[in-house]
Motif scaffolding. Sequence first.
Motif, PDB file in Angstrom:
ATOM      1  N   THR A 151       0.925  -1.169  -0.025  1.00  0.00           N
ATOM      2  CA  THR A 151      -0.062  -0.097   0.069  1.00  0.00           C
ATOM      3  C   THR A 151       0.784   1.263   0.228  1.00  0.00           C
ATOM      4  O   THR A 151       2.050   1.327   0.224  1.00  0.00           O
ATOM      5  N   LYS A 152       0.301   2.275  -0.339  1.00  0.00           N
ATOM      6  CA  LYS A 152       0.923   3.560  -0.473  1.00  0.00           C
ATOM      7  C   LYS A 152       0.227   4.737   0.273  1.00  0.00           C
ATOM      8  O   LYS A 152      -0.986   4.855   0.368  1.00  0.00           O
ATOM      9  N   PHE A 153       1.014   5.472   1.104  1.00  0.00           N
ATOM     10  CA  PHE A 153       0.376   6.423   1.601  1.00  0.00           C
ATOM     11  C   PHE A 153       0.805   8.007   1.360  1.00  0.00           C
ATOM     12  O   PHE A 153       2.449   7.887   1.029  1.00  0.00           O
ATOM     13  N   ILE A 204      -2.543  12.112   4.853  1.00  0.00           N
ATOM     14  CA  ILE A 204      -3.574  13.022   4.023  1.00  0.00           C
ATOM     15  C   ILE A 204      -3.954  12.029   2.834  1.00  0.00           C
ATOM     16  O   ILE A 204      -3.691  10.666   2.907  1.00  0.00           O
ATOM     17  N   ASP A 205      -4.584  12.594   1.796  1.00  0.00           N
ATOM     18  CA  ASP A 205      -5.094  11.980   0.778  1.00  0.00           C
ATOM     19  C   ASP A 205      -6.136  10.775   1.102  1.00  0.00           C
ATOM     20  O   ASP A 205      -7.251  10.962   1.491  1.00  0.00           O
ATOM     21  N   GLU A 206      -5.814   9.454   0.637  1.00  0.00           N
ATOM     22  CA  GLU A 206      -6.607   8.347   0.895  1.00  0.00           C
ATOM     23  C   GLU A 206      -5.888   7.540   1.633  1.00  0.00           C
ATOM     24  O   GLU A 206      -4.807   7.600   1.710  1.00  0.00           O
ATOM     25  N   ALA A 207      -6.612   6.558   2.268  1.00  0.00           N
ATOM     26  CA  ALA A 207      -5.784   5.385   3.051  1.00  0.00           C
ATOM     27  C   ALA A 207      -6.461   4.295   2.676  1.00  0.00           C
ATOM     28  O   ALA A 207      -7.687   3.873   2.916  1.00  0.00           O
TER      29      ALA A 207
HETATM   30 MG   LIG Z   1      -4.121  10.002  -5.804  1.00  0.00          MG
END
Ligand SMILES: [Mg+2]
Length: 295
Positions: A207-209, A221-224
């Motif tokens: 996954t990416k944060f 921030i952003d999506e999780a």
């Molecule tokens: Mg994005």
Amino acid sequence: MSVLAASRVPGAQLHRKGKVREVYEAGADKLVIVASDRLSAFDVVLPTPIPDKGKVLTQLSTFWFRKTSRLVPNHLISTDLRKFPRVFREAKGLAGRAVLVNHCERIDVECVARGYISGSAWTEYKALGTVAGEHLPPQLLESEKLDRPIFTPATKAESGHDQNITRAQLAAMVGTDLARELERITLALYEFGHDYALQRGVILADTKFEFGFYDGKITLIDEALTPDSSRYWDAATYRAGSVPPSYDKQYVRDFLTATGWNREPPGPALPEEVVRGTTQRYRQAYRKLVGKELS
Ligand SMILES: [Mg+2]
Ligand SMILES: Nc1ncnc2c1ncn2[C@@H]1O[C@H](COP(=O)(O)OP(=O)(O)OP(=O)(O)O)[C@@H](O)[C@H]1O
């Protein structure tokens, strides 16, 4: 079901339009982020929206923000439109897909955690025996679980593909202390998400944060932990040495690859059946992880 290719909020100032989201100014240090139903594959936004996708992304992120707030502060203020500035309450189609958040000073790094070797990490390992420049044990199988999760950061390219960098390069970019904190938090979030998902029969492979600063604190921030930012596999059918079917965009990517598209814009339109299958997969990911149907 609802479909939204792009939001329109008369009277609001657009802060930025990303591949998937419109980000609007919402007062001095706040933003409203609206997740559309656009789908990007191979970094190209496809012409066909996927009904409900933006709602799944928004509501799944909210679920995870609430679950992980003890591990790291996050940007979320509210998903209740009644608490948004007036122009957003009057706009159409935002329900269930918009969030009011703290405007953070973004750290321009993609913080990736991997517990299994797949995707670009598998490609690098096969060629060089390394992932993000660091050696891994020999004879790993594709999709195999790693002894312990690894942190493989990438730069956020303004356009085009993100570039993987080593931990040393990250430290050179942002400083040793911040690099170490980003790694620690990323791995803690990954392990929390992985263990939680596994109890629900889902493997979080990687996954990416994204993080930013708010009030001087590192903030998520952003999506999780969404299907767009993560590789999720069904635990029941997972087997090392194969490529497990996933809840992520692999289904669409497979279709696109079969069309022979050269991955340059514009992308091809998706047939109705692929659109339906993709909506189903996004909704299924939500149902599995949250334990109820998307409302
Ligand atoms: Mg994005
Ligand atoms: N709380 C926040 N404060 C500041 N910026 C944010 C915050 N949350 C998300 N963002 C930014 O808002 C944008 C969301 O849009 P979207 O996910 O569609 O972008 P993207 O196409 O992935 O763009 P990017 O190339 O910037 O990652 C991203 O640029 C993300 O970094």
